[in-house]
Scaffold this active site. Structure first.
Site, mmCIF file in Angstrom:
data_model
loop_
_atom_site.group_PDB
_atom_site.id
_atom_site.type_symbol
_atom_site.label_atom_id
_atom_site.label_comp_id
_atom_site.label_asym_id
_atom_site.label_seq_id
_atom_site.Cartn_x
_atom_site.Cartn_y
_atom_site.Cartn_z
ATOM 1 N N THR A 1 45.011 19.903 55.798
ATOM 2 C CA THR A 1 45.264 20.735 54.619
ATOM 3 C C THR A 1 46.166 20.051 53.610
ATOM 4 O O THR A 1 47.039 19.246 53.988
ATOM 5 C CB THR A 1 45.928 22.053 55.061
ATOM 6 O OG1 THR A 1 46.391 22.750 53.899
ATOM 7 C CG2 THR A 1 47.132 21.821 55.966
ATOM 8 N N TYR B 1 52.693 26.554 58.311
ATOM 9 C CA TYR B 1 51.257 26.261 58.323
ATOM 10 C C TYR B 1 51.029 24.758 58.122
ATOM 11 O O TYR B 1 50.353 24.104 58.909
ATOM 12 C CB TYR B 1 50.546 27.078 57.237
ATOM 13 C CG TYR B 1 49.133 26.635 57.013
ATOM 14 C CD1 TYR B 1 48.167 26.847 57.997
ATOM 15 C CD2 TYR B 1 48.749 25.977 55.848
ATOM 16 C CE1 TYR B 1 46.860 26.411 57.813
ATOM 17 C CE2 TYR B 1 47.452 25.552 55.650
ATOM 18 C CZ TYR B 1 46.513 25.769 56.636
ATOM 19 O OH TYR B 1 45.232 25.339 56.459
HETATM 20 N N1 UFG Z 1 47.585 34.349 44.634
HETATM 21 C C1 UFG Z 1 47.908 35.437 43.830
HETATM 22 N N2 UFG Z 1 47.476 36.663 44.204
HETATM 23 C C2 UFG Z 1 46.739 36.884 45.341
HETATM 24 C C3 UFG Z 1 46.411 35.782 46.141
HETATM 25 C C4 UFG Z 1 46.838 34.532 45.759
HETATM 26 O O1 UFG Z 1 48.587 35.287 42.805
HETATM 27 O O2 UFG Z 1 46.408 38.038 45.618
HETATM 28 C C5 UFG Z 1 48.042 33.013 44.223
HETATM 29 C C6 UFG Z 1 48.952 32.362 45.248
HETATM 30 O O3 UFG Z 1 50.273 32.749 45.070
HETATM 31 C C7 UFG Z 1 48.696 30.899 44.955
HETATM 32 C C8 UFG Z 1 47.226 30.837 44.512
HETATM 33 O O4 UFG Z 1 46.912 32.185 44.149
HETATM 34 O O5 UFG Z 1 49.482 30.480 43.891
HETATM 35 C C9 UFG Z 1 46.297 30.422 45.621
HETATM 36 O O6 UFG Z 1 46.615 31.186 46.792
HETATM 37 P P1 UFG Z 1 45.647 31.258 48.048
HETATM 38 O O7 UFG Z 1 46.246 32.230 49.001
HETATM 39 O O8 UFG Z 1 44.252 31.481 47.599
HETATM 40 O O9 UFG Z 1 45.694 29.792 48.643
HETATM 41 P P2 UFG Z 1 46.948 28.880 49.013
HETATM 42 O O10 UFG Z 1 47.088 27.899 47.898
HETATM 43 O O11 UFG Z 1 48.134 29.634 49.410
HETATM 44 O O12 UFG Z 1 46.476 28.208 50.359
HETATM 45 C C10 UFG Z 1 45.245 27.594 50.474
HETATM 46 C C11 UFG Z 1 44.779 27.584 51.916
HETATM 47 C C12 UFG Z 1 45.599 26.657 52.717
HETATM 48 C C13 UFG Z 1 45.774 25.340 52.079
HETATM 49 C C14 UFG Z 1 46.250 25.483 50.678
HETATM 50 C C15 UFG Z 1 46.332 24.151 50.043
HETATM 51 O O13 UFG Z 1 44.844 28.858 52.477
HETATM 52 O O14 UFG Z 1 44.919 26.476 53.932
HETATM 53 O O15 UFG Z 1 45.349 26.312 49.992
HETATM 54 O O16 UFG Z 1 46.363 24.262 48.682
HETATM 55 F F1 UFG Z 1 46.681 24.617 52.732
#
Ligand code: UFG
Length: 337
Positions: A117, A141
């Site tokens: 990741t 994670y």
């Molecule tokens: N976000 C919101 N509202 C929501 C959901 C997400 O504002 O309801 C924002 C988060 O704060 C973040 C962005 O959207 O800034 C992306 O969030 P995600 O939860 O879609 O994904 P993440 O970036 O947290 O994590 C994902 C994968 C991980 C990986 C990571 C690497 O889940 O496995 O991307 O970038 F490691």
């Protein structure tokens, strides 16, 4: 000879199963169905319901099937959950992966593809991030996955064993043929949440943080379409079969979109306005994560086909629309036995 796909009943692993079957590979899936679905594993694949921590179950798989390589997807993937419950992540993502690798090596398996990741980079100093940037995860994670990369590196040094660790950026979208998509009911990922909000399956959604050092104040991510990501896995498999050396590669497009841009795209693609609340930051979120995407193109010849946010959102929306009827049909079929 078969490929063992752990987590093959889940979102990304399920797309791997489809892609392998499409090219005529034999597939064995190991999944505990904690977030995956038996219906997501098509018939020609063998589904073993079990746990990677269960040594006897793993030994039985290696005894009963001629496993040539492992594609290891099974993992917990929710960053805030990992912050709240780190031990769950170190058990599931690190300790159980170690067990899988140990039993596999004992069974003579020499090829391993690992779902790593972008979270291993933590809060990167420069974007796009190259694979040479020192890993510095800021949440359990990312740490739980980085430890597996290190285990693999050490095992590859000690044994006749090669691996490709693919560092996924933000995986999104669905099978362009419409066979599979992200189906987890309590998914937290941005595009999934936004299309659910558009469909009225949740009252609205939150933007987690509007004060990041980015042009519009919301976080930027590199959204990679799931079939493009899986194409990288097939190339990694070919590379290992050719006797290629172990690799650690980013999987992303090399450019990103902000949370606001993604939400605007979901509203545009669906033609539906939905309530969006500006909320505070979520624990463990880096401001920006964009892949340095050259190495995988150079070393594996990867060439993405679906680098288009509008299409990605469209696929996610189409899948979400039909998901209730797919789930209902599967429940019905299970009841009929
Ligand atoms: N976000 C919101 N509202 C929501 C959901 C997400 O504002 O309801 C924002 C988060 O704060 C973040 C962005 O959207 O800034 C992306 O969030 P995600 O939860 O879609 O994904 P993440 O970036 O947290 O994590 C994902 C994968 C991980 C990986 C990571 C690497 O889940 O496995 O991307 O970038 F490691």
């Amino acid at each position: 000879m078969a490929i063992l796909v752990t987590g093959g009943a889940g979102y990304i692993g399920g797309h791997m199963v489809l892609a392998l079957l499409d090219v005529g590979e034999e597939v064995v899936v190991l999944d505990d169905l904690s977030t995956g679905f038996a219906w997501a594993v098509p018939k020609p694949a063998t589904l073993v319901i079990g746990d990677m921590g269960d040594t006897a179950a793993l030994e039985a798989i290696f005894a009963n099937h001629h496993i040539e390589a492992i594609a290891h997807f099974a993992a917990k993937i929710v960053v805030p959950e990992s912050v709240a419950d780190p031990l769950l992540y170190y058990l599931n993502n690190t300790a159980k992966a170690r067990n899988l690798i140990e039993v596999a090596v004992r069974a003579g398996i020499r090829r391993f593809i690992f779902s790593s990741t972008a979270a291993v980079y933590g809060e990167p100093i420069v974007n796009p991030i190259s694979e040479d940037a020192p890993p510095a995860p800021i949440n359990p994670y990312g740490r739980s996955k980085l430890m597996v990369e290190w285990i693999l590196e050490d095992v590859a040094r000690a044994r006749d064993f090669s691996y490709v660790a693919l560092r996924y950026f933000n995986v999104a979208g669905a099978d362009p043929a419409g066979r599979l998509g992200q189906s987890t009911p309590n998914a937290t990922h941005l595009i999934k949440v936004a299309v659910q909000a558009a469909l009225g399956r949740r009252p609205g959604m939150d933007v987690y943080g509007t004060d990041y050092p980015t042009p519009d104040g919301t976080c930027i991510r590199d959204y990679i379409q799931v079939s493009d990501l899986i194409a990288a896995h097939l190339l990694a498999l070919a590379h290992l079969r050719d006797g290629g050396k172990s690799l650690v590669l980013n999987c992303g497009y090399g450019h990103g979109h902000s949370v606001n841009e993604v939400i605007d795209m979901v509203k545009r693609v669906t033609g539906i306005d939905f309530p969006v609340r500006l909320a505070g930051r979520r624990a463990g979120d880096p401001a920006m994560l964009v892949a340095g995407a050259a190495r995988i193109r150079n070393l594996l010849g990867w060439s993405p086909r679906y680098d288009n946010l509008q299409e990605i959102v469209h696929e996610a929306y189409e899948w979400e629309r039909k998901l209730p009827s797919i789930t209902a049909k599967a429940t019905d079929a299970a009841r009929k036995g």
